[in-house]
Design an enzyme around this catalytic site. Sequence first.
Site, PDB file in Angstrom:
ATOM      1  N   ASP A   1       0.880  -1.148   0.000  1.00  6.83           N
ATOM      2  CA  ASP A   1       0.000   0.000   0.000  1.00  6.83           C
ATOM      3  C   ASP A   1       0.929   1.212   0.000  1.00  6.83           C
ATOM      4  O   ASP A   1       2.069   1.120   0.470  1.00  6.83           O
ATOM      5  CB  ASP A   1      -0.869  -0.026   1.253  1.00  6.83           C
ATOM      6  CG  ASP A   1      -1.675   1.232   1.435  1.00  6.83           C
ATOM      7  OD1 ASP A   1      -2.407   1.610   0.500  1.00  6.83           O
ATOM      8  OD2 ASP A   1      -1.549   1.862   2.503  1.00  6.83           O
ATOM      9  N   LEU A   2       0.492   2.346  -0.509  1.00 10.52           N
ATOM     10  CA  LEU A   2       1.374   3.516  -0.571  1.00 10.52           C
ATOM     11  C   LEU A   2       1.042   4.532   0.525  1.00 10.52           C
ATOM     12  O   LEU A   2       1.831   4.772   1.423  1.00 10.52           O
ATOM     13  CB  LEU A   2       1.287   4.158  -1.963  1.00 10.52           C
ATOM     14  CG  LEU A   2       1.645   3.256  -3.152  1.00 10.52           C
ATOM     15  CD1 LEU A   2       1.621   4.054  -4.452  1.00 10.52           C
ATOM     16  CD2 LEU A   2       2.986   2.591  -2.963  1.00 10.52           C
ATOM     17  N   ASP A   3      -0.138   5.147   0.456  1.00  9.87           N
ATOM     18  CA  ASP A   3      -0.517   6.182   1.414  1.00  9.87           C
ATOM     19  C   ASP A   3      -0.502   5.649   2.845  1.00  9.87           C
ATOM     20  O   ASP A   3      -1.133   4.622   3.140  1.00  9.87           O
ATOM     21  CB  ASP A   3      -1.920   6.710   1.104  1.00  9.87           C
ATOM     22  CG  ASP A   3      -2.007   7.387  -0.257  1.00  9.87           C
ATOM     23  OD1 ASP A   3      -0.951   7.723  -0.827  1.00  9.87           O
ATOM     24  OD2 ASP A   3      -3.143   7.583  -0.748  1.00  9.87           O
TER      25      ASP A   3
ATOM     26  N   ASP B   1      -1.217  -0.315   6.056  1.00 14.69           N
ATOM     27  CA  ASP B   1      -1.549   0.214   7.381  1.00 14.69           C
ATOM     28  C   ASP B   1      -3.005   0.002   7.771  1.00 14.69           C
ATOM     29  O   ASP B   1      -3.360   0.208   8.925  1.00 14.69           O
ATOM     30  CB  ASP B   1      -1.256   1.717   7.419  1.00 14.69           C
ATOM     31  CG  ASP B   1      -2.214   2.504   6.532  1.00 14.69           C
ATOM     32  OD1 ASP B   1      -3.041   3.251   7.074  1.00 14.69           O
ATOM     33  OD2 ASP B   1      -2.152   2.357   5.298  1.00 14.69           O
TER      34      ASP B   1
END
Length: 238
Positions: free
Chosen positions: A16-18, A188
Amino acid sequence: MKVYIRPQAFQAISFDLDDTLYDNRPIIIQAESELQTFLHQAYPKSAKWQFADWRRLKLSLFRESPELRHDTTVARLAMLERGLLQLGYDAQTAKAGAKTGLEHFVKHRSHFKVSTEVIELLAELKLKYRLIGITNGNVDHQRIGLEGLFEFVLHPGHGYKQKPSAEMFVLAAEKLGLPLASILHIGDSAKSDVDGARRAGCQAVWLNPGFGVTEKSSANGMLPHVEISSVQQLRQLL
């Protein structure tokens, strides 16, 4: 690091990025602020609206067209066009303003660089594993310093639902030519990342708390294979 389920061998890591590789909150706040400033200057009638008004409009659009939840870019475009119409601009002006406003937002939304420490971590992992991104957001990974590190990054939209839907995980496995169980997904969000990955058949690492957050979250869904408190703990995979 907590191990709940002993991970099996894997060949690829999806991120995941954000809020997993960087703190996305101040970035979005700044991009929203830049967009609002642009709208107030270019479309003066919008000065009567603040962020909360645009937020209420977006939620109403989601109720009207639930599919918009699965494409953040199209959703913002629809929000801007509908908002400008409601503010009293004609259809042509509203359409053009929405397009320009979206371009303005996207420019600032990816106007940052991932930290050197995270880039170095990803470069080390890339020596052993294939790396990809699976995100619900619309950040341009090439502009933020991730070009060359990921084979590809998947975003929702164009017929693919956002996480926790299994669709992007399945697509990732197809593009990699690997079974889903050979992908270790790191994120997250207990719901989007852990539940999404586990239900799709991938292995999962939960970053808790998320990047830039100090308080841990609690989860009521599926257990991750591993829980970490810093992405730097992924070096233990090496």
